[in-house]
Each structure stands twice: as C-alpha cells, then as structure tokens.
Scaffold this active site. Sequence first.
Site, PDB file in Angstrom:
ATOM      1  N   HIS A 190      29.547  -6.718 -24.944  1.00  0.00           N
ATOM      2  CA  HIS A 190      28.677  -6.318 -26.054  1.00  0.00           C
ATOM      3  C   HIS A 190      27.839  -5.118 -25.655  1.00  0.00           C
ATOM      4  O   HIS A 190      27.429  -4.983 -24.501  1.00  0.00           O
ATOM      5  CB  HIS A 190      27.791  -7.478 -26.520  1.00  0.00           C
ATOM      6  CG  HIS A 190      26.815  -7.990 -25.512  1.00  0.00           C
ATOM      7  ND1 HIS A 190      25.590  -7.390 -25.277  1.00  0.00           N
ATOM      8  CD2 HIS A 190      26.854  -9.056 -24.680  1.00  0.00           C
ATOM      9  CE1 HIS A 190      24.928  -8.058 -24.356  1.00  0.00           C
ATOM     10  NE2 HIS A 190      25.670  -9.072 -23.968  1.00  0.00           N
ATOM     11  N   ASP A 228      24.890  -4.148 -27.285  1.00  0.00           N
ATOM     12  CA  ASP A 228      23.457  -4.232 -27.575  1.00  0.00           C
ATOM     13  C   ASP A 228      22.708  -4.852 -26.409  1.00  0.00           C
ATOM     14  O   ASP A 228      23.270  -5.582 -25.583  1.00  0.00           O
ATOM     15  CB  ASP A 228      23.197  -5.007 -28.868  1.00  0.00           C
ATOM     16  CG  ASP A 228      23.701  -6.439 -28.822  1.00  0.00           C
ATOM     17  OD1 ASP A 228      24.817  -6.667 -28.320  1.00  0.00           O
ATOM     18  OD2 ASP A 228      22.983  -7.348 -29.296  1.00  0.00           O
ATOM     19  N   ASP A 261      23.184  -6.950 -18.107  1.00  0.00           N
ATOM     20  CA  ASP A 261      23.612  -7.599 -19.347  1.00  0.00           C
ATOM     21  C   ASP A 261      23.781  -6.568 -20.465  1.00  0.00           C
ATOM     22  O   ASP A 261      22.879  -6.362 -21.250  1.00  0.00           O
ATOM     23  CB  ASP A 261      22.569  -8.648 -19.742  1.00  0.00           C
ATOM     24  CG  ASP A 261      22.942  -9.436 -20.972  1.00  0.00           C
ATOM     25  OD1 ASP A 261      24.140  -9.493 -21.295  1.00  0.00           O
ATOM     26  OD2 ASP A 261      22.033  -9.996 -21.622  1.00  0.00           O
ATOM     27  N   GLU A 274      25.429  -8.978 -30.285  1.00  0.00           N
ATOM     28  CA  GLU A 274      25.633 -10.247 -29.579  1.00  0.00           C
ATOM     29  C   GLU A 274      24.300 -10.937 -29.331  1.00  0.00           C
ATOM     30  O   GLU A 274      24.193 -12.165 -29.427  1.00  0.00           O
ATOM     31  CB  GLU A 274      26.364  -9.988 -28.247  1.00  0.00           C
ATOM     32  CG  GLU A 274      26.764 -11.253 -27.492  1.00  0.00           C
ATOM     33  CD  GLU A 274      25.693 -11.782 -26.538  1.00  0.00           C
ATOM     34  OE1 GLU A 274      25.859 -12.905 -26.034  1.00  0.00           O
ATOM     35  OE2 GLU A 274      24.670 -11.081 -26.301  1.00  0.00           O
ATOM     36  N   GLU A 275      23.288 -10.161 -28.993  1.00  0.00           N
ATOM     37  CA  GLU A 275      22.005 -10.731 -28.594  1.00  0.00           C
ATOM     38  C   GLU A 275      21.272 -11.421 -29.740  1.00  0.00           C
ATOM     39  O   GLU A 275      20.316 -12.159 -29.513  1.00  0.00           O
ATOM     40  CB  GLU A 275      21.110  -9.643 -27.997  1.00  0.00           C
ATOM     41  CG  GLU A 275      21.635  -9.009 -26.712  1.00  0.00           C
ATOM     42  CD  GLU A 275      21.573  -9.942 -25.509  1.00  0.00           C
ATOM     43  OE1 GLU A 275      21.189 -11.119 -25.689  1.00  0.00           O
ATOM     44  OE2 GLU A 275      21.914  -9.509 -24.401  1.00  0.00           O
ATOM     45  N   GLU A 321      30.107 -10.996 -19.129  1.00  0.00           N
ATOM     46  CA  GLU A 321      28.691 -11.340 -18.947  1.00  0.00           C
ATOM     47  C   GLU A 321      28.417 -11.557 -17.457  1.00  0.00           C
ATOM     48  O   GLU A 321      29.306 -11.928 -16.690  1.00  0.00           O
ATOM     49  CB  GLU A 321      28.357 -12.621 -19.723  1.00  0.00           C
ATOM     50  CG  GLU A 321      28.410 -12.484 -21.229  1.00  0.00           C
ATOM     51  CD  GLU A 321      27.138 -11.900 -21.824  1.00  0.00           C
ATOM     52  OE1 GLU A 321      26.239 -11.497 -21.041  1.00  0.00           O
ATOM     53  OE2 GLU A 321      27.034 -11.850 -23.065  1.00  0.00           O
ATOM     54  N   HIS A 372      17.427  -9.478 -19.247  1.00  0.00           N
ATOM     55  CA  HIS A 372      16.338  -9.711 -20.205  1.00  0.00           C
ATOM     56  C   HIS A 372      14.956  -9.556 -19.577  1.00  0.00           C
ATOM     57  O   HIS A 372      13.953  -9.755 -20.256  1.00  0.00           O
ATOM     58  CB  HIS A 372      16.441 -11.107 -20.848  1.00  0.00           C
ATOM     59  CG  HIS A 372      17.657 -11.294 -21.688  1.00  0.00           C
ATOM     60  ND1 HIS A 372      17.715 -12.224 -22.716  1.00  0.00           N
ATOM     61  CD2 HIS A 372      18.879 -10.698 -21.675  1.00  0.00           C
ATOM     62  CE1 HIS A 372      18.906 -12.190 -23.283  1.00  0.00           C
ATOM     63  NE2 HIS A 372      19.626 -11.258 -22.658  1.00  0.00           N
TER      64      HIS A 372
END
Length: 382
Positions: free
Chosen positions: A70, A72, A102, A134-135, A162, A356
């Site tokens: 992903h 984003d 990520d 995705e997030e 991931e 994150h």
Amino acid sequence: MSSSRDLLAQLVRFDTTSRESNLALIDFVRTYLQGHGVACEWVFNEHKSKANLLATIGPADVPGIVLSGHTDVVPVDGQRWSVAPFELTEKDGKLYGRGTADMKGYIACVLACVPALVEAPLRMPVHIALSYDEEVGCLGVRSLIERFHAQPVKPLLCVIGEPTELKPVLGHKGKLAMRCEVQGAACHSAYAPSGVNAIEYAARLIGELVRIGEQLKAPQHLNAGFDPPFSTVQTGVINGGKALNIVPQNCTFDFEVRSLPAQDPWQVAHQLRGYAEQMLLPAMQAVSAQCAISFNELSSYPGLATSLETQAAEWVAQFCGSREYGTVAFGTEGGLFDQAGIPTVVCGPGSMEQGHRPDEFISVEQLDACDRMLQRVLEFVC
C-alpha cells in the site's frame, strides 16, 4: 547501497498520508516502469483523487506471483520527529522517514528488482500491485483485486510486504469498525427524568461491549497462535452533549472488533444491536417516540489464516530463508486477497514496532535482506 535505497528516498518525499492524494507517487512509479518498458494500469477511486497501480512483467496467461503493497501512510500530526518526516535521513545504519517501514521500504525493493525482472526469461509473471487507503480500512485494494478476476488465470501466490522482519506471517485478525448513534430527548437538566440522556444510554451500550469482550476471552474461543489469543473489542471515540445544564439529545461512539480469523466480528455487532433493541429502546421510546439507536459500518476487512501445509507457505519460506511462521496483531490486505482465492503470505522488511511512530525507520540491513529475498523470487519465476 543498492538502488532500493535511492528509490526509497524518492518514495518518502511523497506525502501520501491517507487524507491526501497518492497520484503523484503513482505517476512516479508509472514513469519508472515505463522507463523499463513495463506498462501499467491505474484503477482510480470514485473521485479520481487516488489510484491503485497494477503492472505485469512476464507471460500473462499463466499463474504468477503478486508483490503487493500500500502507498498510503499514517499522519505525522502531533508527533515529535527529530528528522524531517518526508525526507529520507540515514543515521547509524537506519533510514528514517514516514513510511520507511510501513511500507515504502518494500515497495522500493520491488521497484529496484524491475530491471532484472525485465531482462530475465520468466516462466511465470510477476504482478506489482500498489494500493491506496489501506490505513483507513483496506479500501482501495478491493477494486485492484477485481482486476485479477478479469485476468485469464489467478496468481499462485500473493506476498504482502508489510513489515515482519522478513519472517513469513500466515495469519492476522480481521477487523470491523462501527459507529453507534444514540438519539435521546433533550430537556433542562433540572427536569432530567422527563428527558432521555443519550450519553447515559451510550454508556450502557459501551458497558455491554465490555461485557461481550470479556465473553470472548473464554477458553473455548482462544487461539494460542495470536497475541492476544482472543478477539478484542474496544471503544475509541465518543462525542455527545452541548452543555451541562441540558440533558444531551445525541451521542455517538465508534468501536472496533478485532476478531480471530475463525470468528465473525459481526456477531459482536448483532449482539449489541439485540441488547439495544430489547433492553434500552423500549424505555427510551416510552419517554419519547423519537428516540433511536442506529449502527453503521465504518470499515471492515477479513482475517488471514493461510495453512502451514500450503505451497504458498513453503514458497515464501524459501524466498525469505525462514520457516519461523507466525501471526501478527495488525491487519493487512492479505485477507482480501485470500478471500478472492489468491493464496497469501505476509512478509516484508522492517518492524511494525517502528511503524506509525515518530522517527519511523527501517534498517539498511533489512532493506538489503529484502533485495536478496526478491532475488530468490526472481530465480523462482525463471
């Protein structure tokens, strides 16, 4: 340094926070692929503000391998970074920047592998699949997966990159996010019994959620392969009320269920709805017929449970050089690929312990190891 490092530097410069467009990054990837003679397809969202990208290298009429990631990233708002989040910074063998772990590190390694894929005599195709949003609930990948249904054959395997420190992950929990809206009846707080306090009824619903969550910890529901070994329920956001001297007419709260792959998260929602309709609404509507309780889905995705006995698990173990199969607590797009009939394993560089967070990073060692893993993928498809 391998070219994956340089590609990562360029990918990190794009602010692809989920609330922003990812089109500039997708256009960069398109230009890069075209430079190597690889055509690609864009799959836009409804407003054409975001897009997935799908590219195939090799023969399209035989089953192949999907390398999926992903584009984003999560916001940096409120986080204290010691480096610029959207510039790649190298210090002490670590590459810092939002999305490095990520999961732009994996995407960079996949793109770095493209020149070798183009030159190789492939016996099966390699599909590069990049998604958006995705997030915020694995939203974009659904239309991307539909493209695989339109192809003559389904892929043999999907590798979701991931961050797992390049250890093969065969399972993760599913997720259901819901919003509950409680409509009561407002009145002056001095006459509170003549109104219906929406916050108090929301609190009773949240209390019921806590009770349901405790039920899910019963021994018959446990799966020791996960941490925690049970499905979880939690309330994350609540809003209601206007002033202390007004009985609140409205209250909303958002809750989520993270369910073991074998369990249906909707059972929690149905159980809570039944409690609302049977235990709360009659008393509320006895005061005011306008009172109501409604539930709306915010997002959902299925869990992943790939069997150890599958060829997909064996192949990924060969690619990454590890049979330390495991599970992860966070969700991925893997469950959706698996649900579409494409065997899926999660395996990528870096660790979600860095994802994150402020000063997110991926180690140079992990990036190089991912390059080596993809070299083994190349040898396999040749």
